[in-house]
Each structure stands twice: as structure tokens, then as C-alpha cells.
Motif scaffolding. Structure first.
Motif, mmCIF file in Angstrom:
data_model
loop_
_atom_site.group_PDB
_atom_site.id
_atom_site.type_symbol
_atom_site.label_atom_id
_atom_site.label_comp_id
_atom_site.label_asym_id
_atom_site.label_seq_id
_atom_site.Cartn_x
_atom_site.Cartn_y
_atom_site.Cartn_z
ATOM 1 N N ILE A 55 -16.791 -18.859 -28.536
ATOM 2 C CA ILE A 55 -15.499 -18.516 -27.935
ATOM 3 C C ILE A 55 -15.399 -19.105 -26.533
ATOM 4 C CG2 ILE A 55 -14.008 -16.615 -27.195
ATOM 5 C CD1 ILE A 55 -15.214 -14.919 -29.409
ATOM 6 N N GLY A 56 -14.277 -19.749 -26.259
ATOM 7 C CA GLY A 56 -14.053 -20.399 -24.971
ATOM 8 C C GLY A 56 -13.669 -19.427 -23.867
ATOM 9 N N ASP A 57 -13.281 -19.959 -22.716
ATOM 10 C CA ASP A 57 -13.043 -19.202 -21.488
ATOM 11 C C ASP A 57 -11.970 -18.125 -21.691
ATOM 12 O OD1 ASP A 57 -14.150 -21.811 -21.081
ATOM 13 O OD2 ASP A 57 -13.776 -21.600 -18.939
ATOM 14 N N VAL A 58 -12.344 -16.867 -21.496
ATOM 15 C CA VAL A 58 -11.430 -15.745 -21.702
ATOM 16 C C VAL A 58 -10.625 -15.437 -20.439
ATOM 17 C CG1 VAL A 58 -11.236 -13.312 -22.349
ATOM 18 C CG2 VAL A 58 -12.942 -14.778 -23.466
ATOM 19 N N PRO A 91 -28.096 -16.408 -19.621
ATOM 20 C CA PRO A 91 -28.685 -17.754 -19.646
ATOM 21 C C PRO A 91 -27.654 -18.812 -19.256
ATOM 22 C CG PRO A 91 -28.085 -17.114 -21.862
ATOM 23 C CD PRO A 91 -27.805 -15.908 -20.984
ATOM 24 N N PHE A 92 -28.148 -19.974 -18.852
ATOM 25 C CA PHE A 92 -27.263 -21.092 -18.519
ATOM 26 C C PHE A 92 -26.855 -21.890 -19.762
ATOM 27 C CE2 PHE A 92 -29.297 -20.195 -14.479
ATOM 28 C CZ PHE A 92 -28.224 -20.228 -13.612
ATOM 29 N N TYR A 93 -27.585 -21.736 -20.843
ATOM 30 C CA TYR A 93 -27.185 -22.354 -22.111
ATOM 31 C C TYR A 93 -27.855 -21.599 -23.252
ATOM 32 C CZ TYR A 93 -31.737 -24.766 -22.047
ATOM 33 O OH TYR A 93 -33.077 -25.048 -22.025
ATOM 34 N N VAL A 94 -27.274 -21.752 -24.432
ATOM 35 C CA VAL A 94 -27.857 -21.241 -25.666
ATOM 36 C C VAL A 94 -28.022 -22.423 -26.599
ATOM 37 C CG1 VAL A 94 -27.427 -19.846 -27.733
ATOM 38 C CG2 VAL A 94 -26.983 -18.884 -25.464
ATOM 39 N N GLU A 95 -29.186 -22.536 -27.187
ATOM 40 C CA GLU A 95 -29.490 -23.641 -28.096
ATOM 41 C C GLU A 95 -29.483 -23.140 -29.532
ATOM 42 O OE1 GLU A 95 -33.044 -26.987 -28.710
ATOM 43 O OE2 GLU A 95 -33.210 -25.441 -27.159
ATOM 44 N N THR A 96 -28.763 -23.841 -30.394
ATOM 45 C CA THR A 96 -28.776 -23.528 -31.825
ATOM 46 C C THR A 96 -29.343 -24.726 -32.577
ATOM 47 O OG1 THR A 96 -26.617 -24.429 -32.482
ATOM 48 C CG2 THR A 96 -26.634 -22.250 -31.405
ATOM 49 N N GLU A 97 -29.361 -24.616 -33.882
ATOM 50 C CA GLU A 97 -29.918 -25.693 -34.697
ATOM 51 C C GLU A 97 -29.186 -27.007 -34.489
ATOM 52 O OE1 GLU A 97 -30.532 -26.730 -39.452
ATOM 53 O OE2 GLU A 97 -30.340 -24.643 -38.801
ATOM 54 N N CYS A 98 -27.873 -26.928 -34.231
ATOM 55 C CA CYS A 98 -27.080 -28.162 -34.160
ATOM 56 C C CYS A 98 -26.368 -28.358 -32.832
ATOM 57 C CB CYS A 98 -26.042 -28.184 -35.277
ATOM 58 S SG CYS A 98 -24.750 -26.918 -35.088
ATOM 59 N N ALA A 99 -26.430 -27.385 -31.921
ATOM 60 C CA ALA A 99 -25.581 -27.453 -30.726
ATOM 61 C C ALA A 99 -26.274 -26.889 -29.496
ATOM 62 C CB ALA A 99 -24.277 -26.689 -30.971
ATOM 63 N N VAL A 111 -23.030 -16.974 -22.382
ATOM 64 C CA VAL A 111 -23.549 -18.003 -21.497
ATOM 65 C C VAL A 111 -22.930 -17.798 -20.110
ATOM 66 C CG1 VAL A 111 -23.556 -20.497 -21.046
ATOM 67 C CG2 VAL A 111 -23.906 -19.645 -23.373
ATOM 68 N N ARG A 112 -23.697 -18.004 -19.073
ATOM 69 C CA ARG A 112 -23.183 -17.805 -17.710
ATOM 70 C C ARG A 112 -22.121 -18.843 -17.358
ATOM 71 N NH1 ARG A 112 -27.093 -17.060 -12.498
ATOM 72 N NH2 ARG A 112 -28.325 -16.084 -14.179
ATOM 73 N N ILE A 161 -20.686 -16.134 -29.640
ATOM 74 C CA ILE A 161 -21.295 -16.573 -28.385
ATOM 75 C C ILE A 161 -20.172 -17.004 -27.453
ATOM 76 C CG2 ILE A 161 -22.929 -18.148 -27.292
ATOM 77 C CD1 ILE A 161 -24.178 -18.487 -30.152
ATOM 78 N N PHE A 162 -20.080 -16.364 -26.296
ATOM 79 C CA PHE A 162 -19.047 -16.665 -25.311
ATOM 80 C C PHE A 162 -19.574 -17.714 -24.331
ATOM 81 C CE2 PHE A 162 -17.948 -12.559 -26.953
ATOM 82 C CZ PHE A 162 -16.564 -12.482 -26.887
ATOM 83 N N LEU A 163 -18.714 -18.670 -23.980
ATOM 84 C CA LEU A 163 -19.123 -19.778 -23.110
ATOM 85 C C LEU A 163 -18.874 -19.507 -21.629
ATOM 86 C CD1 LEU A 163 -18.027 -22.884 -25.208
ATOM 87 C CD2 LEU A 163 -20.247 -21.749 -25.108
#
Length: 215
Positions: free
Chosen positions: A5-8, A111-119, A63-64, A32-34
């Protein structure tokens, strides 16, 4: 289903409508919120309370964003009274100093980022000349870099980010931007992580604050 989800930006009503649109269920789905949950919109506290409750249930990650980070730094450096003049709607929504202090404490856990299998899920983005594990934190928060990020610097993963508002999601070979300017009258957008892992781009959006139907 898993969603990004993008910037709320304090647009609580739009967030609820978006989750309803995708039939999000906290006992089944994950989002996961960005970052940039707060500021500019009038309902930052409602957004934070809702998202933090979802974190406690395990159905949300965050994500922060640079806006959360700025409030945290304002508290830690003793300039929160000055900073509150920049975003009075957030100061009011969070009922002043105590609410802002709770925001700052929570931000430090993000966290400053979240890592998934593809992104790689990041608020701002990356610069183009180093691996993501070597990036400065400020780049994750603030980067508006438009240069192509070589695959070896992102481990062949797509970067998914917000931070830079656009009319529609921007899909490029190395990245996808899903900040579609909800608080500016654009849209609040979510991207399907499940579809992304299948090599597909699937998003859903709802109209943002201040937008009016065309008769």
C-alpha cells in the motif's frame, strides 16, 4: 492475499475504502505499507491506531517513511514545537506532544526496507551506484532517483516504492512507484504482491481526498 500500500498521509477513510475494495481480511490477508502514514491529511491518529492494531495482529507491516522519520528526529533533537508548525494537522490529530512522542518511539522500530522473494519494498527508492545493503538510510527515505538501478544492485528484484506522487502507478523495468497522490486529490493505490511474484502487475485504487465525481 498479500498487498503493498502506497502513501496514506492521514487519509483514513480512503484506506478503509481501499481495504474494503480488495476484501481485505485480517485473519487471512497481509499488507505492507510503504511509509508516510502521517501528515497533510487530517486523520493521522486514526491511520496510526488502525495500522498499529494490524501490526499487533500480524496482518500489517510498515516501512519507515520520511515523514515519520522527520517527526522522530524533531522529537529527539528538541525541535518538535517548531516542526509542529509545518504539519499542524498531525499535531492536532495526535493531541500534541504525548502523541507525537509515541509516534517517534514507534518510528524507531520500523525498518527502512522489507525484502520479499521478488521485490524490495522501500519508501523513497535507491541511488544507482551501490547494492541495496550499502545504501544510506536517507536514500531509502528521500531518494527520487530516476536512473535505472542495475539488477546486481537489487539482486534481480523489483523495487516497489512511494514518496514521489504521480497520476498513475509508474511501472519501469527496475521499479514500480505506487504513490498516486491520495492526499492531493489523486488515488490511494495498492499493488498485489502475489501477482508480482507471478510476474504480473495488478493494482487497485480508490479516489483520494478532495476528489469529486464528474457528472
Amino acid at each position: 492475499m498479500r498487498w503493498i500500500i502506497g502513501d496514506v498521509h492521514g487519509c483514513f477513510a480512503e484506506l478503509i475504502r481501499l481495504l474494503q475494495k480488495i476484501d481485505f481480511r485480517s485473519d487471512r490477508d497481509h499488507a505492507i505499507f510503504l511509509g508516510d502514514l502521517v501528515d497533510r491529511g487530517s486523520q493521522s491518529k486514526d491511520v496510526l491506531d488502525f495500522v498499529q492494531a494490524g501490526q499487533a495482529k500480524g496482518c500489517f507491516q510498515v516501512v519507515r517513511g520520511n515523514h515519520e522519520d522527520d517527526w522522530m528526529r524533531a522529537v529527539r533533537t528538541g525541535v518538535v514545537d517548531w516542526f509542529s508548525s509545518l504539519y499542524p494537522e498531525t499535531w492536532k490529530s495526535l493531541a500534541g506532544r504525548d502523541g507525537i512522542k509515541r509516534l517517534a518511539d514507534w518510528t524507531e522500530t520500523l525498518p527502512f526496507y522489507v525484502e520479499t522473494e521478488c521485490a524490495l519494498l522501500i519508501h523513497g527508492g535507491m541511488i544507482a551506484d551501490k547494492h541495496y545493503t550499502k545504501q544510506d538510510d536517507k536514500d531509502f527515505l528521500w531518494s527520487r532517483n530516476s536512473e535505472f538501478i542495475p539488477a546486481e544492485y537489487r539482486d534481480n528484484k523489483l523495487i516497489v516504492h512511494g514518496h514521489t506522487p504521480s497520476e498513475y502507478p509508474i511501472v519501469l523495468p527496475d521499479r514500480i512507484n505506487i504513490d498516486t497522490g491520495c492526499v492531493f486529490g489523486g488515488h490511494l493505490t495498492t499493488l498485489s504482491l502475489d501477482a508480482l511474484e507471478r510476474g504480473e502487475i495488478v493494482w487497485q485504487s480508490v479516489e483520494g481526498w478532495g476528489r469529486r465525481e464528474v457528472c
